[in-house]
Design a protein around this motif. Structure first.
Motif, PDB file in Angstrom:
ATOM      1  N   TYR A 182       0.758  -1.147  -0.063  1.00  0.00           N
ATOM      2  CA  TYR A 182       0.294  -0.493   0.064  1.00  0.00           C
ATOM      3  C   TYR A 182       0.853   1.960  -0.558  1.00  0.00           C
ATOM      4  N   GLN A 183       1.606   1.185   0.755  1.00  0.00           N
ATOM      5  CA  GLN A 183       2.635   1.839   0.440  1.00  0.00           C
ATOM      6  C   GLN A 183       3.381   2.273  -0.511  1.00  0.00           C
ATOM      7  N   TYR A 184       3.993   1.240  -1.173  1.00  0.00           N
ATOM      8  CA  TYR A 184       4.351   1.155  -2.777  1.00  0.00           C
ATOM      9  C   TYR A 184       3.292   1.926  -4.163  1.00  0.00           C
ATOM     10  N   LEU A 185       2.140   1.689  -3.807  1.00  0.00           N
ATOM     11  CA  LEU A 185       1.098   2.303  -4.180  1.00  0.00           C
ATOM     12  C   LEU A 185       0.595   3.448  -4.277  1.00  0.00           C
ATOM     13  N   GLY A 195       1.153  17.083   2.870  1.00  0.00           N
ATOM     14  CA  GLY A 195       0.853  17.143   4.453  1.00  0.00           C
ATOM     15  C   GLY A 195       0.894  15.896   4.399  1.00  0.00           C
ATOM     16  N   GLU A 196      -0.087  15.739   3.155  1.00  0.00           N
ATOM     17  CA  GLU A 196      -0.266  13.979   3.561  1.00  0.00           C
ATOM     18  C   GLU A 196       0.381  13.143   4.124  1.00  0.00           C
ATOM     19  N   ALA A 197      -0.335  11.767   4.896  1.00  0.00           N
ATOM     20  CA  ALA A 197       1.053  11.528   5.469  1.00  0.00           C
ATOM     21  C   ALA A 197       0.484  10.026   4.496  1.00  0.00           C
ATOM     22  N   ILE A 198       1.850   9.362   4.817  1.00  0.00           N
ATOM     23  CA  ILE A 198       1.850   7.521   5.117  1.00  0.00           C
ATOM     24  C   ILE A 198       1.003   6.924   5.790  1.00  0.00           C
ATOM     25  N   MET A 199       0.812   6.117   6.950  1.00  0.00           N
ATOM     26  CA  MET A 199       1.015   5.365   7.313  1.00  0.00           C
ATOM     27  C   MET A 199       2.274   3.850   7.230  1.00  0.00           C
ATOM     28  N   ILE A 200       2.867   4.612   8.662  1.00  0.00           N
ATOM     29  CA  ILE A 200       4.181   3.742   8.304  1.00  0.00           C
ATOM     30  C   ILE A 200       4.592   3.111   9.632  1.00  0.00           C
TER      31      ILE A 200
END
Length: 701
Positions: free
Chosen positions: A656-659, A696-701
């Motif tokens: 999901y992070q890659y996408l 400002g958009e963040a991806i959950m890590i």
């Protein structure tokens, strides 16, 4: 004359010569495990499919042909089941056995049926040139048979590759002799300055070392535990046992299996210092081999582990046995007749616990190996071992009086409240030097951002390995000089990483993790126990779901034991953990059930046995040190060694992070399925991969 190979300079090797060379070498490899006749026949049959006009045309530029099935069919007709599997898979990997009705697909039965139907038979010349001996009977126990097939397969594919390599390239510089007498002398020279011990703690370490050496000298092959408290000199003691035990039992090599690459690098450095670089092979995905001839020797050695001492990962070890590929299987025969030390044995992967333990018992029971489960917090595995290996009798190499000695109780555990991030940081800031360990990369990053400043450091797998190594070196230097040093980390720092803090804060997790974290506090015993506090706390935001059972088992132990470091507390923890998970969770893909299946589904097991989640891919970080390697990867000319070096600059990310990164045009794809970060704003020198976009958009890590 039927040919097996034509070299670039025009030299020719006959099929007969290649088959006989391979058979002899494979048979020699199989002698320690008493499977030499199966290996010899497999070598004679593996390339009889080259006695065909189709393959001879292939050597001169013709179409690719199947040259494996013919030999497998010849073995099958003679009821040579081990040989049939090994020959069929010597290039493509061990196949599933398949059902009797199979006609489609790649199973052994399907391939044999199609070969019979299509009359895929080699020229009768092969029978005039090659004489097959009578075959030994194979085991009637399907589980035993499955491991025998893997071992013979290893002997075959390694011998096939080595004979082909030697003919085609002339490379003969492979392997190093296991000179155990020289290794014993090198170890004695290394430890001699320790005697006589000058402090009470060092005196105790020397007593443990002497005791373990004496055990190595007297004990026969077997499965042992070595439970040495943190700071007790476990690494050198276990090596000393392995050397003496190998000498006493005529074993061929020493293999160290370790869960984390950070510990592997540290352990391999110690072993090279003791034994010399030429005896030690470090094998994991991130090892950085250079391009000089000496480095290429070590790179080749990773293919079959023909070295005196191998230091490798749990993933590399177990997946080599349960994957079906020829490339990963070449080393298996060199694991037999070895001393195998599992450092940090408590880190054996729970979802694969039973098949992993089964493999260890088989190596001891049938393949002349000795296994040592080595840790400061020994898991309660006796029940599982006894179930899989009924004749097993537990034997501990380190007597309990050493384990419970007060000199090894260098810290005091205190159990704090549940903190908000702000409150935790406020408590942390009361210390000049501290280590705070939390259960997620997100929490580590959040805490670090609240405490950043001079002397503050962050460690997590969001940082590529070479970056983490640089930061750890700086942390060690600051601790050594007594400088301000405030560190927040995920669990990667707690197992075997040699650092010494005056106080540690550890978010509640598994009991083994709490005790490992305690090993980073007052490690050298230079401070008073009552002043060296390990604070166990929780965060209001909680922990990822994957920690829930470990936390529940720890809380159960905390209710019953005031001293969580006692052997009884540790034993109860693992019993409770295994109980909570249930027996099915210790073999989540039913690997053992499949091993007992009449169809011997090698490929299916290979697909299902994945110690690392396979829904991740590697994101390479483009920095000055990696740009040349990344360019080769982009051009599609990077070799295996290039990717090994590139591993020092890779971070694993979820799909999901890659996408999301693709959506923001932040990555370039590589042909091997991995990718390169092209938005440099998403990687920082402080926290590594920081997936907050400019909007400002963040991806959950």
């Amino acid at each position: 004359m039927y040919l097996a190979h034509i070299s670039e300079d025009g030299r020719m090797q006959s099929v007969k010569e290649h088959l006989e060379n391979t058979a002899k070498m494979a048979s020699d490899f199989a002698k320690p495990i008493h499977l030499e006749k199966h290996a010899y026949i497999s070598g004679l049959l593996h390339d009889v499919g080259k006695y065909t006009d189709g393959f001879q045309k292939r050597l001169h530029g013709g179409a690719k042909v199947d040259h494996s099935t013919a030999g497998a069919m010849e073995a099958y007709k003679r009821r040579m089941l081990i040989e049939s599997f090994c020959v069929a898979g010597h290039h493509s990997g061990l196949p599933n056995g398949g059902g009797r009705a199979d006609i489609q697909g790649s199973s052994l039965n399907a391939r044999i049926k199609r070969a019979n139907k299509e009359r895929l038979e080699p020229d009768k010349e092969w029978e005039r040139e090659i004489t097959l001996p009578e075959c030994d009977a194979c085991s009637n126990d399907l589980l035993e048979l499955s491991y025998d097939i893997r071992m013979v397969y290893s002997c075959l594919v390694d011998a096939d590759f080595l004979d082909t390599e030697q003919f085609m390239t002339g490379i003969t510089d492979r392997g190093r002799d296991f000179d155990v007498t020289a290794m014993e002398a090198a170890l004695k020279n290394y430890i001699s300055p320790w005697y006589p011990a000058k402090t009470e703690l060092n005196k105790l370490r020397c007593e443990i070392l002497d005791h373990v050496i004496s055990e190595g000298i007297k004990l026969k092959r077997g499965l042992y535990t070595l439970t040495v408290p943190t700071g007790g000199g476990k690494t050198v003691a276990s090596l000393a046992f392995a050397i003496e035990h190998a000498k006493r039992n005529n074993l061929n090599r020493i293999i160290y299996v370790i869960p984390y690459t950070s510990i592997i690098e540290q352990t391999a450095d110690i072993f090279r210092e003791i034994l010399g670089k030429e005896r030690v092979l470090e094998h994991h995905s991130s090892v950085d081999y250079g391009e000089d001839e000496d480095s290429l020797f070590y790179s080749r050695a990773t293919e079959n582990w023909d070295m005196p001492v191998i230091v490798t990962t749990s993933v590399q070890f177990f997946e080599s046995f349960y994957k079906n590929r020829s490339s990963s299987s070449r080393k298996l025969h060199n694991v037999a007749n070895s001393v195998i030390v599992f450092d940090e044995a408590q880190m054996l992967p729970v979802p694969y616990m039973r098949p992993c333990i089964l493999l260890l018992t088989e190596l001891v029971r049938r393949y002349s190996a000795s296994v040592v489960l080595c840790t400061a917090t020994q898991p309660s595995l006796n029940k599982i071992i006894k179930e899989l290996y009924p004749e097993y009798e537990h034997y501990e190499l380190c007597p309990e009086e050493y384990y419970i000695n007060d000199l090894f109780r260098r810290v005091t555990f205190e159990f704090d409240q549940t903190y908000s991030v702000e409150k935790l940081v406020s408590c942390l800031n009361n210390n000049e030097q501290y280590l705070c360990i939390v259960n997620s990369r997100a929490a580590a990053q959040l805490i670090y951002e609240s405490m950043r400043g001079d002397g503050c450091f962050h460690l997590s797998t969001n940082m590529y390995p070479a970056h983490r190594k640089r930061v750890l070196n700086e942390i060690r230097q600051r601790l050594k000089k007594g400088m301000e040093c405030k560190v927040v980390s995920t669990s990667l720092i707690e197992a075997g990483v040699d650092v010494d803090f005056p106080c540690v804060y550890r978010q509640i997790s598994g009991l083994d993790s709490l005790l490992q974290a305690g090993g980073r506090c007052n490690r050298e015993g230079k401070r008073n126990k009552t002043e060296s506090i390990v604070h166990v706390f929780d965060l209001e935001c909680g922990s990822p779901e994957m920690f829930s059972m470990q936390i529940a088992a720890s809380k159960h132990v905390l209710e019953k034991y005031a001293d969580i470091t006692s052997k009884d507390a540790v034993s109860l923890y693992f019993e409770e953990l295994f109980y909570l998970k249930g027996s099915n969770a210790l073999d989540q893909n039913e690997i053992i059930t499949q091993l007992k299946n009449n169809n011997l589904p090698f490929k299916d097991i290979s697909d299902q046995f994945n110690l690392i989640e396979n829904n991740t891919r590697t994101l390479y970080i483009d920095v000055n040190e990696s740009d040349r390697l990344i360019e080769k990867a982009r051009l599609g000319v990077a070799g295996k060694n290039d990717y090994r070096q590139l591993g020092q600059y890779g971070v694993n990310i979820y799909e999901y992070q890659y996408l999301k990164l693709k959506e923001h045009c932040a990555v370039d794809d590589l042909e091997n399925g991995n990718c390169v970060l092209i938005d440099s704003s998403l990687y920082s020198d402080e926290v590594g991969l920081n997936l907050i976009f400019k909007n400002g958009e963040a991806i959950m890590i």
